[in-house]
Write an enzyme that holds these catalytic residues in place. Structure first.
Site, short mmCIF file in Angstrom:
data_model
loop_
_atom_site.label_atom_id
_atom_site.label_comp_id
_atom_site.label_asym_id
_atom_site.label_seq_id
_atom_site.Cartn_x
_atom_site.Cartn_y
_atom_site.Cartn_z
N ASP A 199 0.87 -1.19 0.00
CA ASP A 199 0.00 0.00 0.00
C ASP A 199 0.90 1.23 0.00
O ASP A 199 1.96 1.23 0.63
CB ASP A 199 -0.90 0.00 1.25
CG ASP A 199 -2.11 0.92 1.09
OD1 ASP A 199 -3.24 0.42 1.26
OD2 ASP A 199 -1.91 2.12 0.81
N ASP A 247 18.84 -63.32 -21.27
CA ASP A 247 19.83 -62.51 -21.97
C ASP A 247 19.80 -62.90 -23.44
O ASP A 247 19.93 -64.08 -23.78
CB ASP A 247 21.22 -62.75 -21.35
CG ASP A 247 22.23 -61.77 -21.88
OD1 ASP A 247 22.33 -60.67 -21.31
OD2 ASP A 247 22.92 -62.10 -22.87
N GLU A 259 20.51 -55.83 -22.91
CA GLU A 259 19.65 -56.87 -23.45
C GLU A 259 19.27 -57.90 -22.40
O GLU A 259 18.90 -59.02 -22.70
CB GLU A 259 20.34 -57.54 -24.65
CG GLU A 259 21.58 -58.36 -24.33
CD GLU A 259 22.88 -57.56 -24.28
OE1 GLU A 259 22.82 -56.33 -24.02
OE2 GLU A 259 23.95 -58.16 -24.48
MG LIG Z 1 -3.55 3.56 -2.18
#
Ligand SMILES: [Mg+2]
Length: 457
Positions: free
Chosen positions: A9, A330, A373
């Site tokens: 503000d 394998d 593999e």
């Molecule tokens: Mg203000």
């Protein structure tokens, strides 16, 4: 609930006023007197909610909000705009700038605390999902976070639970252009309807002659399917105590009658936007987790998954005195396949092998690509003799029909060697079980390949 609130503000006395009230509720408070400072604080600090004054010289609140919401690094921070009481157009502009909520001056204490707490709760959920997504290194996350969900305006499906005809008609009229509205006049029917339909928000009236609306809120929160469904309470003046109870139960927002159309559509839009955002995050996290345990080439589980899950299956088998078998397969002379047909050819072989492997194991078996593999299948509740038969079936399935590779589908002969081991009746371990399967595989290889060797338990 602790959280860090940024109060923005241009008038120091206004900042101080909000700061004191937030500190009294144990929030951490940061302050800024102008837009650029506020943006910088959001970029650097861990801000959980921004309370933003609209009227400020040079850069006003709308512009600050727009900038925060367009930067992926700050777009997830909830912004509450603080407007003058009579400025309905300011609210609309604020929401268009992406504000998540607004409060009017002079700021009412209950409203301030409930809005802030509700936004902090949503923010902490989002933070958790962001954290999970980023720790699993989700590549899509930045793109996801930068998407503007407000602009992809598919109308949300909303359920109104309200038994008063006049109130229902008013809300139907207000949401005619902004939502697909279903109505349940009976709260119990409303509960089932909410559980069965993919709503994006539910509006619940507190004004039932014979039913406590908060019960419905609590039921919706305890059911898995509606746990993340945003709930907005439509309350009457003087029901502050009930609203507070509702917020404790996990409702997301509330409106006080008489309901303002702008406020209703705005708050609804915020809830829907957050839900879509969090749904997407949740889905991407689930996908990331899945990708972390799946082998990209074959779509079988990967070694990381096997490493964690095999121990679980092993422990369960030991505890229940049930058999458990493991096979390691394998592919024979895979290097020469790669040499002759390139890596793309090799990948085709691995994919086809995985397909045939999957076809020959049961749903409860765990098939993984162990690396290169090598593939592993873990078979719960399976004796060694049965596992050996399964292994033999797989070996035959590979050898009997050639593999088609490449764009032209060239046929090549592939064979596989398999080692099988089973859980011992005496002391055993995962490492020893795998070691025996590995030794069996070695014997199959040295014995001439294209064969199965089982290590007797
Ligand atoms: Mg203000």
């Amino acid at each position: 609930m602790t959280a860090r609130i940024l109060v923005v503000d241009d008038i120091p006395a206004n900042v101080r006023l909000l700061e004191v009230r937030l500190l009294a509720e144990y929030f951490e408070v940061l302050t800024a007197n102008n837009g650029p400072d506020a943006i910088e604080t959001c970029e650097n600090g861990k801000v959980d909610v921004v309370l933003l004054d609209v009227m400020m010289p040079e850069m006003d609140g709308f512009e600050v909000c727009k900038r925060l919401k367009s930067d992926p690094a700050t777009s997830h921070i909830p912004v509450v705009m603080i407007t003058a009481l009579d400025q309905v157009s300011d609210r609309v502009r604020g929401l268009e700038a992406g504000a998540d909520d607004f409060l009017t001056k002079p700021v009412n204490d209950l409203q301030l605390m409930t809005r802030v707490k509700s936004l902090v709760r949503l923010k902490s959920l989002t933070d958790e999902l962001r954290l999970r997504a980023s720790t699993t290194r989700n590549i899509g996350i930045e793109e996801l976070l930068s998407r503007d969900f407000a602009s992809e305006d598919t109308r949300p499906r909303v359920l109104l639970v309200d038994e008063r005809k006049s109130s229902v008609e008013r809300i139907q009229k207000m949401l005619r252009n902004s939502a697909e509205l279903d109505v349940a006049t009976d709260p119990n029917a409303g509960f089932f309807q909410a559980a069965e339909t993919a709503y994006e928000c539910v509006l619940i009236s507190t004004a039932f002659s014979d039913f406590d609306a908060l019960r419905l809120c609590s039921q919706l929160r305890s059911l898995d399917r509606t746990r993340f469904l945003p709930i907005m309470l439509l309350a009457d003046e003087g029901e502050e105590g009930r609203i507070l109870r509702g917020l404790e139960l996990g409702i997301n927002d509330y409106l006080i009658r008489p309901i303002d159309q702008h406020e209703l559509t705005a708050r609804l839009r915020t809830q829907v936007r957050r839900k879509r955002y969090n749904d997407q995050l949740r889905a991407s996290v689930a996908l990331t987790i899945e990708m972390a345990v799946i082998d990209g080439l074959t779509a079988l589980h990967n070694r990381r998954y096997l490493d964690s899950h095999l121990q679980t299956l092993f422990d369960r088998a030991v505890a229940r005195r049930r058999p458990l078998s493991v096979m390691i397969t394998d592919l024979d002379r895979f290097k020469s396949i790669n040499d002759a047909h390139g890596h793309d050819g090799g990948d085709d072989v691995l994919r086809e092998f995985a397909r045939r492997l999957r076809k020959n194991v049961r749903g409860i078996d765990l098939a993984c690509r162990f690396g290169g593999e090598e593939f592993v299948v873990v078979m719960p509740d399976t004796e060694g003799a049965v596992a050996e038969k399964v292994a033999e079936r797989i070996r035959a399935e590979i050898a009997q029909a050639p593999f088609a590779i490449g764009a032209d589908g060239k046929a090549i002969e592939v064979t596989v060697s398999v080692g099988v081991s089973s859980l011992l009746k005496g002391p055993d371990s995962v490492a020893a079980l795998m070691k025996r399967a590995d030794l069996a595989l070695y014997e199959a290889k040295s014995g001439g390949r294209n064969r199965v060797v089982a290590k007797a338990a």
